[in-house]
Write an enzyme that holds these catalytic residues in place. Structure first.
Site, PDB file in Angstrom:
ATOM      1  N   THR A 401      56.632  29.405  -6.921  1.00 11.91           N
ATOM      2  CA  THR A 401      57.496  29.300  -8.102  1.00 11.91           C
ATOM      3  C   THR A 401      58.489  30.461  -8.086  1.00 11.91           C
ATOM      4  O   THR A 401      58.313  31.424  -7.348  1.00 11.91           O
ATOM      5  CB  THR A 401      56.619  29.341  -9.382  1.00 11.91           C
ATOM      6  OG1 THR A 401      55.629  28.323  -9.296  1.00 11.91           O
ATOM      7  CG2 THR A 401      57.425  29.144 -10.644  1.00 11.91           C
ATOM      8  N   ASP A 441      48.531  20.106 -10.208  1.00 15.31           N
ATOM      9  CA  ASP A 441      48.362  20.935 -11.401  1.00 15.31           C
ATOM     10  C   ASP A 441      47.534  20.233 -12.471  1.00 15.31           C
ATOM     11  O   ASP A 441      47.252  20.818 -13.517  1.00 15.31           O
ATOM     12  CB  ASP A 441      49.726  21.319 -11.996  1.00 15.31           C
ATOM     13  CG  ASP A 441      50.118  22.748 -11.644  1.00 15.31           C
ATOM     14  OD1 ASP A 441      49.369  23.400 -10.898  1.00 15.31           O
ATOM     15  OD2 ASP A 441      51.174  23.214 -12.103  1.00 15.31           O
TER      16      ASP A 441
END
Length: 584
Positions: A401, A441
């Site tokens: 990220t 996720d």
């Protein structure tokens, strides 16, 4: 790994100036020097000037160019993302998702944009379960077509730019197109990921083809890498808008690529065409004399607000970063926030998230009693008002990220966290960019042993829970004061919390705050920047039950901007990565 170690070594030079600025804060207990990273000078920008803090200098320059040409903070964000997708593909991209917080200086309002990926309509709660009723291995799912959600970053940026842009969308991709066509210099961090045995995506066919030179060797730091397919993609998006990604040949290629191999994905052209970002008021709560704003769930930003409010019931503000008690209090607050976050946060369109209960002052005060100066057994989740019965979470959250902050010349600000989930997403490429593995996720196990559903279980059209939590802080007059954010998987919450504590409890400048050692405490597990804490602090923390071990490393990627007296912008970029903060 060798590159990472060299990078760490460069961070460990002692900074006497920083030590002097930190030492006087710790007044209630022993003061232990920290082996802080060599701090870059805090970037500053004079009044009426803008600033960009991002993870790669090429992306920073792209954002600054847009600002110089009269673009807004959101305009610059589009250009920054387009470049990051090319030069930092291990972290974010056109094939991923994001959360964006946009502050409008004229109205004083913040809009929270949710570009989180969605599960295909055909997704089912047991899609990551094996034939024996046990969850499949994470790596097997990660590398499959089944791991990808419908990408949201481009659609979200297009919506935000429509609302807040000042220049034509078509002008925002020039830097990305030029760098892709002419080539860009591979950075040490990208080279490390390309050649890392810890990134299975780098050994997948698409990645191998992209990152292998004509002579059969992998690209290394300093090499020039061209990506003509990406240049064509951004040309199309510039000319056609977001529909270039969600309809037509690029969309068709995404669907076909995800259906290849074992565990094929179920994404359809209709899933892509129907994707809609969310936009609306953020989640804001008072804290000290400020207002802290984060995206709404399924973002986990509410956990940071809860932790900050709990810390108001401690004396952490009278201590400082050279005091082991202060770090113990921080660790204890983290354990409580994770216990509640892990239990209750999911997509509010599918599960009840007890936001009001979790942030109720009485509940916060009750949970704050668990914050002690010695760490014992891990705290359990609480029972806030409105809490549903949900099961134990079984979610993995890798840290591929990035985060950036933009402030334009009119005082508008963007704080954006963006991701493809793991390093290079799932390793599959379309149009010169990587596809995400965002569906990992979700909780792999949809129910607890007693049958209670996991709040973050998979469902068609559902957005997975996210630790991404870009923050914006308003001053007591409701005007922009600061923006902070970081990558790091579930550790994002700890990284952001640490920076906020450094800024607002310990009165550090932005660069010092993001450079502080990281300490991540979740359940029974502790991790931290062992070498930056140093042996004395490690011994003191271990004596208090915060068992940070020698050799641990937390590679945050914090970026931040804060307004100082005189309306001067002050920025900071995490020295653990390659980012910079630069003003106009």
């Amino acid at each position: 790994m060798r590159i990472r170690m060299r990078r760490l070594a460069s961070l460990l030079a002692l900074s006497a100036a920083l030590q002097l600025s930190l030492a006087p804060v710790a007044a209630l207990a022993e003061s232990i020097p920290l082996a802080m990273p060599t701090p870059r000078p805090a970037a500053t920008s004079t009044p009426a000037k803008g600033m960009v803090a991002a993870a790669n200098p090429l992306a920073v320059e792209a954002g600054l160019r847009v600002l110089r040409d009269g673009g807004s903070a959101v305009d610059a964000a589009v250009a920054i993302q387009a470049v990051l997708s090319l030069v930092e593909p291990q972290s974010s991209g056109l094939g991923g998702g994001a959360f964006l917080m946009a502050y409008d200086a004229k109205t004083g309002k913040i809009t929270a944009y949710d570009g989180r990926e969605t599960a295909p309509s055909a997704a089912t709660p047991d899609m990551f379960m094996g034939p024996e009723g046990k969850p499949l291995s994470f790596v097997k799912v990660l590398l499959s077509g089944r791991s990808s959600g419908v990408p949201g970053a481009v659609a979200m940026l297009a919506q935000a730019q429509k609302d807040h842009g000042k220049v034509a969308w078509s002008t925002l991709f020039k830097d990305a197109e030029t760098l892709a066509a002419d080539g860009f210099v591979v950075s040490p961090r990208l080279a490390g990921m390309i050649n890392s045995p810890r990134a299975p995506q780098a050994s997948q066919p698409d990645a191998v083809k992209y990152f292998t030179k004509p002579d059969g060797t992998r690209y290394k730091a300093g090499d020039v890498l061209k990506n003509p397919a990406y240049a064509e993609t951004v040309r199309r998006i510039a000319a056609e808008g977001p529909s270039a990604l969600y309809e037509g040949p690029i969309a068709q290629a995404i669907v076909e690529r995800l259906r290849e191999g074992e565990l094929p994905g179920s994404m359809t052209l209709e899933d892509l065409k129907r994707y809609k970002p969310r936009a609306g008021a953020p989640l804001c709560r008072p804290w000290k004399v400020y207002t802290v704003c984060v995206p709404n769930p399924q973002s986990s930003g509410l956990a940071i607000i809860q932790a900050l409010q709990m810390l108001e019931h401690t004396d952490i503000g009278k201590r400082g970063p050279t005091d082991p008690v202060a770090w113990t209090l921080l660790a204890q607050a983290e354990r409580v926030m994770y216990a509640d976050r892990d239990r209750y946060v999911g997509d509010p369109d599918f599960v009840t998230v007890p936001v009001a209960g979790l942030l109720d002052p009485k509940y916060v005060a009750q949970r704050a009693k668990l914050i002690t100066d010695k760490a014992g057994p891990a705290p359990s989740f609480g029972q806030p008002k409105g809490a549903p019965k949900v099961g134990v979470d079984a979610t993995h959250e890798p840290g591929g990220t990035t985060h950036f902050v933009v402030a334009d010349t009119q005082g508008n600000v963007v704080s954006m966290t963006t991701t493809v989930e793991s390093i290079f997403g799932n390793g599959r490429m379309v149009g010169g960019f990587f596809l995400n593995n965002q569906l990992t996720d979700f909780s792999f196990s949809p129910v607890e042993k007693d049958g209670a559903p996991a709040a973050n279980a998979i469902a068609g059209g559902k957005r997975p829970r996210s630790s991404m939590a870009p923050l914006i802080v308003l001053d007591k007059k409701g005007k922009f004061l600061a923006a902070v954010g970081s990558p790091g998987g579930n550790a994002i919450l700890s990284y952001n919390l640490k920076a906020m504590v450094g800024l607002f409890y310990w009165n550090l400048n932005m660069q010092q705050a993001v450079s502080l050692p990281n300490l991540v405490a979740r359940g029974e597990n502790f991790s931290g920047d062992a070498d930056l804490f140093g042996p004395e602090m490690l011994a003191a923390l271990n004596a208090r039950g915060v068992t940070v071990k020698v050799g641990q490393l937390e590679t945050s990627g914090l970026q931040g901007v804060i307004v100082r007296p005189g309306n001067v912008l002050e920025g900071g970029a995490d020295p653990r990565r390659e980012g910079v903060a630069k003003g106009l």
